[in-house]
Design a protein around this motif. Sequence first.
Motif, mmCIF file in Angstrom:
data_model
loop_
_atom_site.group_PDB
_atom_site.id
_atom_site.type_symbol
_atom_site.label_atom_id
_atom_site.label_comp_id
_atom_site.label_asym_id
_atom_site.label_seq_id
_atom_site.Cartn_x
_atom_site.Cartn_y
_atom_site.Cartn_z
ATOM 1 N N GLY A 284 0.804 -1.224 0.000
ATOM 2 C CA GLY A 284 0.000 0.000 0.000
ATOM 3 C C GLY A 284 0.830 1.264 0.000
ATOM 4 O O GLY A 284 0.582 2.185 -0.789
ATOM 5 N N ILE A 285 1.836 1.330 0.869
ATOM 6 C CA ILE A 285 2.641 2.550 0.986
ATOM 7 C C ILE A 285 3.460 2.804 -0.275
ATOM 8 O O ILE A 285 3.541 3.943 -0.752
ATOM 9 C CB ILE A 285 3.561 2.456 2.223
ATOM 10 N N SER A 286 4.069 1.760 -0.842
ATOM 11 C CA SER A 286 4.889 1.951 -2.048
ATOM 12 C C SER A 286 4.047 2.423 -3.226
ATOM 13 O O SER A 286 4.467 3.292 -3.999
ATOM 14 C CB SER A 286 5.627 0.656 -2.403
ATOM 15 N N PHE A 287 2.833 1.879 -3.346
ATOM 16 C CA PHE A 287 1.976 2.291 -4.455
ATOM 17 C C PHE A 287 1.504 3.732 -4.277
ATOM 18 O O PHE A 287 1.505 4.523 -5.230
ATOM 19 C CB PHE A 287 0.774 1.360 -4.578
ATOM 20 N N LEU A 288 1.125 4.099 -3.063
ATOM 21 C CA LEU A 288 0.688 5.475 -2.798
ATOM 22 C C LEU A 288 1.831 6.466 -3.024
ATOM 23 O O LEU A 288 1.617 7.554 -3.593
ATOM 24 C CB LEU A 288 0.165 5.588 -1.367
ATOM 25 N N CYS A 289 3.025 6.105 -2.619
ATOM 26 C CA CYS A 289 4.191 6.972 -2.840
ATOM 27 C C CYS A 289 4.462 7.151 -4.326
ATOM 28 O O CYS A 289 4.815 8.254 -4.782
ATOM 29 C CB CYS A 289 5.415 6.391 -2.141
ATOM 30 N N GLY A 290 4.299 6.069 -5.082
ATOM 31 C CA GLY A 290 4.492 6.150 -6.530
ATOM 32 C C GLY A 290 3.490 7.088 -7.183
ATOM 33 O O GLY A 290 3.855 7.916 -8.035
ATOM 34 N N LEU A 291 2.227 6.973 -6.798
ATOM 35 C CA LEU A 291 1.192 7.845 -7.354
ATOM 36 C C LEU A 291 1.465 9.313 -7.016
ATOM 37 O O LEU A 291 1.314 10.213 -7.859
ATOM 38 C CB LEU A 291 -0.187 7.442 -6.827
ATOM 39 N N ALA A 292 1.859 9.566 -5.765
ATOM 40 C CA ALA A 292 2.141 10.941 -5.342
ATOM 41 C C ALA A 292 3.330 11.520 -6.106
ATOM 42 O O ALA A 292 3.299 12.686 -6.549
ATOM 43 C CB ALA A 292 2.423 10.968 -3.836
ATOM 44 N N THR A 293 4.354 10.697 -6.308
ATOM 45 C CA THR A 293 5.563 11.169 -6.998
ATOM 46 C C THR A 293 5.283 11.506 -8.462
ATOM 47 O O THR A 293 5.695 12.566 -8.951
ATOM 48 C CB THR A 293 6.685 10.113 -6.907
ATOM 49 N N VAL A 294 4.571 10.627 -9.180
ATOM 50 C CA VAL A 294 4.305 10.912 -10.600
ATOM 51 C C VAL A 294 3.344 12.090 -10.749
ATOM 52 O O VAL A 294 3.388 12.815 -11.740
ATOM 53 C CB VAL A 294 3.750 9.667 -11.340
ATOM 54 N N HIS A 295 2.497 12.295 -9.751
ATOM 55 C CA HIS A 295 1.609 13.471 -9.784
ATOM 56 C C HIS A 295 2.426 14.756 -9.674
ATOM 57 O O HIS A 295 2.153 15.748 -10.373
ATOM 58 C CB HIS A 295 0.590 13.388 -8.644
ATOM 59 N N LEU A 296 3.451 14.730 -8.808
ATOM 60 C CA LEU A 296 4.310 15.911 -8.651
ATOM 61 C C LEU A 296 5.204 16.128 -9.873
ATOM 62 O O LEU A 296 5.470 17.268 -10.269
ATOM 63 C CB LEU A 296 5.182 15.741 -7.395
ATOM 64 N N LEU A 297 5.650 15.028 -10.492
ATOM 65 C CA LEU A 297 6.524 15.134 -11.666
ATOM 66 C C LEU A 297 5.790 15.658 -12.886
ATOM 67 O O LEU A 297 6.369 16.328 -13.746
ATOM 68 C CB LEU A 297 7.132 13.758 -11.988
ATOM 69 N N GLY A 298 4.494 15.324 -12.990
ATOM 70 C CA GLY A 298 3.733 15.717 -14.167
ATOM 71 C C GLY A 298 4.187 14.948 -15.391
ATOM 72 O O GLY A 298 4.697 13.819 -15.283
ATOM 73 N N ASP A 299 4.019 15.537 -16.574
ATOM 74 C CA ASP A 299 4.385 14.835 -17.813
ATOM 75 C C ASP A 299 5.624 15.418 -18.468
ATOM 76 O O ASP A 299 5.858 15.241 -19.656
ATOM 77 C CB ASP A 299 3.211 14.864 -18.801
ATOM 78 N N THR A 300 6.448 16.111 -17.672
ATOM 79 C CA THR A 300 7.634 16.750 -18.246
ATOM 80 C C THR A 300 8.745 15.757 -18.558
ATOM 81 O O THR A 300 9.499 15.932 -19.494
ATOM 82 C CB THR A 300 8.184 17.820 -17.275
ATOM 83 N N ASN A 301 8.844 14.700 -17.747
ATOM 84 C CA ASN A 301 9.905 13.711 -17.945
ATOM 85 C C ASN A 301 9.286 12.312 -17.903
ATOM 86 O O ASN A 301 9.188 11.703 -16.836
ATOM 87 C CB ASN A 301 10.982 13.861 -16.860
ATOM 88 N N LYS A 302 8.883 11.829 -19.064
ATOM 89 C CA LYS A 302 8.169 10.548 -19.123
ATOM 90 C C LYS A 302 9.046 9.363 -18.723
ATOM 91 O O LYS A 302 8.544 8.370 -18.178
ATOM 92 C CB LYS A 302 7.579 10.335 -20.517
ATOM 93 N N ILE A 303 10.348 9.447 -18.986
ATOM 94 C CA ILE A 303 11.258 8.359 -18.606
ATOM 95 C C ILE A 303 11.318 8.234 -17.089
ATOM 96 O O ILE A 303 11.237 7.128 -16.531
ATOM 97 C CB ILE A 303 12.678 8.598 -19.172
ATOM 98 N N LEU A 304 11.426 9.378 -16.402
ATOM 99 C CA LEU A 304 11.477 9.369 -14.945
ATOM 100 C C LEU A 304 10.149 8.875 -14.361
ATOM 101 O O LEU A 304 10.125 8.108 -13.393
ATOM 102 C CB LEU A 304 11.795 10.762 -14.408
ATOM 103 N N VAL A 305 9.037 9.291 -14.972
ATOM 104 C CA VAL A 305 7.715 8.831 -14.545
ATOM 105 C C VAL A 305 7.615 7.313 -14.674
ATOM 106 O O VAL A 305 7.128 6.623 -13.768
ATOM 107 C CB VAL A 305 6.600 9.510 -15.376
ATOM 108 N N LEU A 306 8.087 6.787 -15.791
ATOM 109 C CA LEU A 306 8.043 5.348 -16.021
ATOM 110 C C LEU A 306 8.893 4.599 -15.000
ATOM 111 O O LEU A 306 8.473 3.556 -14.478
ATOM 112 C CB LEU A 306 8.527 5.028 -17.441
ATOM 113 N N ILE A 307 10.070 5.144 -14.674
ATOM 114 C CA ILE A 307 10.945 4.506 -13.685
ATOM 115 C C ILE A 307 10.264 4.462 -12.320
ATOM 116 O O ILE A 307 10.272 3.430 -11.628
ATOM 117 C CB ILE A 307 12.294 5.246 -13.597
#
Length: 394
Positions: A284-307
């Motif tokens: 649960g925590i890892s998935f929630l952290c992932g969602l929060a991180t990609v939300h903050l990153l936005g779509d500026t760096n798709k490679i980083l989002v994918l990682i």
Amino acid sequence: MHTLTPKKELTYLQSLFFLFGFLIMSWIPRFPEVKANLDLTNGEFGSLVSTSAIGSLISLLTVGHLVHNYGAKNIMRFSVLSIAASLILLTTTHSGFIFLISSVIQGGATSAFHIAINTQGFSYQDRTKKPVITLLSGYWSAGAVATAMISGVLVGNISLKIHIIVLVLAVLLIMLFILSRMDSVLIQPNKNPGEAYKVSDLFKGFRVDSLVSSAIFCAICLEFSIGDWAAIFTKEDMGIKSGLHTLPYILFTLAMITGRLFVHKLFKKFAMQSLMTSGALLSGISFLCGLATVHLLGDTNKILVLIVLCISFTLAGLGSSFLAPSIMNIANLRSKSPASVVIGQLGVINNIAIFFMRLIIAWTAQATSLTFALVIPAAMLLIVPFFSKIFKNA
């Protein structure tokens, strides 16, 4: 009729679990194309997919009793034929009505095969005294990830229609062949009139184990949600195109395989209660952290989002990998009913709950965003530790 050795029987069981996952999950990574065929919004598509719960509910109420009274062979054969036919319709139709009917049929057939094959697994486990249920679930996950990898390669190269038709026919023939080879060990019809289950027993003998049902519902919501939405989320919301949009889902499933195949090595070192708590929190925590991180990153760096998505999906899959099969195993130990009936009754409660949860997630995604909607099943994993006492004496 030849008699199978336990080793050969286990090999056939592993093959059936693998092919079962390979077959029913084959179209999941190509959900964006199925959704495009139907020209639906996220809310509409999610609602249609959720109708499979209607068929599942019917199967879960009846098939456990049918397996106990009439044996597993014919039910497994009819189920796999129905899965194959409905899957072809689901991936080729442009009609919402045909999709709905096919979805109900597939839900019923999938649950019927699930009950029959898991009952066969419990039968093998009881006869050999070897704990194989979690292991067999790992083979199911292996089939799911193998088909996801194939789908990722085929997207943009082979049409959805050709992919599914060829795959379905090939897997169908292999599964029917394996079932014919297992004929001598498949669960036979109950011949003791005093132990027969009647139609009236569907409700009269229905028992709700609230702790087990609540635990497994919270444990499997993320797995269902990722199956439904991972491909659409990474492709449409995150903007990751080509076959790469299936990578987080593939890694999630690979992690589930790893956990299910090797978690038995931890059973002797750690208490099941602590393993269950740790796994749920990690997932649960890892998935929630992932969602929060990609939300903050936005779509500026798709490679980083994918990682980030790959890491969070992998940890989520590893943490939740053994929860559902372990809870199902404890449910069987806590009940005096036949395994087939336990699986069916447990499934009824959770299938109703999953149906409404799928609707909530679909329309939350429609009203807000898919990122926000996926917070719901991830947060539910954090509730699982509150039910961990069911494993106290396991």
